[in-house]
Structures are given as structure tokens and as C-alpha cells.
Design an enzyme around this catalytic site. Sequence first.
Site, PDB file in Angstrom:
ATOM      1  NE  ARG A  11      40.888  41.673  35.695  1.00  0.00           N
ATOM      2  CZ  ARG A  11      41.767  41.770  36.473  1.00  0.00           C
ATOM      3  NH1 ARG A  11      43.411  41.506  35.833  1.00  0.00           N
ATOM      4  NH2 ARG A  11      41.764  42.234  37.614  1.00  0.00           N
ATOM      5  CB  VAL A  12      43.916  35.428  35.693  1.00  0.00           C
ATOM      6  CG1 VAL A  12      42.945  34.474  36.649  1.00  0.00           C
ATOM      7  CG2 VAL A  12      43.991  34.688  34.343  1.00  0.00           C
ATOM      8  CB  SER A  13      47.000  39.419  36.632  1.00  0.00           C
ATOM      9  OG  SER A  13      46.025  40.182  37.523  1.00  0.00           O
ATOM     10  CB  SER A  14      49.917  36.527  34.101  1.00  0.00           C
ATOM     11  OG  SER A  14      50.201  35.627  34.871  1.00  0.00           O
ATOM     12  CD  GLN A  42      47.630  35.231  37.962  1.00  0.00           C
ATOM     13  OE1 GLN A  42      47.196  36.133  37.202  1.00  0.00           O
ATOM     14  NE2 GLN A  42      47.787  35.333  39.309  1.00  0.00           N
TER      15      GLN A  42
END
Length: 200
Positions: free
Chosen positions: A10-13, A16
Amino acid sequence: MTRHIAIYVRVSSKKQDTKSQEPDLKQWATAFADDIPVKWYRDQQSGKTMNRPGWNRLETAVDAGRVSTVVVWRLDRLGRTASGLTALFDKLVGRSINLVSIKDGVDLSTPAGRLIANVLASVAAYENEVRAERIIAGQSVAKANGKRWGGSKPGRQLKVADEQIAIIHRMCREGASKSAMARATGLSRPTVYAVLEKNE
């Protein structure tokens, strides 16, 4: 029913990517998966909520008994709320599903691993609260300086305080969006971009 190893990234946005996480995860799969099938689940969304498309698919597989182990790069990839993470740990242990966090050295199959996991969950929640406090502090600095940057005339030279520059670069390293940086500093997004470009 054949169970698989679920690798979650997972990345936040959407700005990324997961390139920093994938090499270690692939190496783990090569070393430990043996003949067990491996399935990847991915999200580009904040860890403040557990309601994420990729995670929802993984959790459905967990509930259906199709997962033997969940593997993540770090625990904070799963989420950033202590309550959400500890509830997840209890659920996985109750279903005899192991959780491995490579960078944290966590393995839920052992009592020590479960203890470490719960401590790190609390740390992740703490870091999230501190980040929020820093954003509020950044907004206070901008207001205290009495500066407003919205709607300025084209070509106008904008003065940005050192504190604001420091906040922008710190948030950039943490993966925050340009909008979040703008809100935290009271600057416009073009100004945020200008600060980052100037110091590249």
C-alpha cells in the site's frame, strides 16, 4: 481448498508507487513461499481507514479461509490506527492465519511476535497523531506570520518562511500530497511546487 500467501502493498496516494516495498517482498516469497501459491493485493489509499479496495478483497479471502499467511513490508502498510490493527491481529490469530512484517521482524505465529505487533500498532497510531499535530502547527505558523498567498497576481515574488519550507520538505519525505502541504503551510499549491522545484 488450497490456501495462498497474501502479499499486501500500500501507498498513501496515486502519486506514489510500491517500488521500495516490492524487492523485499519478492525476496521473502522466493525464500519462504515454497510451493504455496502467492497472490498480491494492492492499494493506493490512506492507512487511516481499513476500508480500502485491495484490503477488502484480501479480507474477503481471509474470511473465506483461502489465506494461510499475510505478508507486508511494514505494519504501517496495513493501517495506522491501533484499534484497527489490534482487531486485525486478533482476527488472524483466531483463524490460525500468520502475519509477517518483514521490516518490523514480526511473526504472529509466536507469542513474542504478537507482543511486538501490538506495541508497533500503538507506535503507528502515535506517529499518525504526531503527524496531524505537525500539520496543525504548520498552519499556526503560517497564520502567525500573517501571510496569505491565494489569488496573488501573476509574476509576483512570494516570500516563504523557513518554517514553511521545512514543513513542505518534511511532508514530502513522508509522502504527503501537495494539497496537504498547501493546507499545512497556508501556501498555494503552485507555491508548494515552486519550493520543491527550487530545492531539487
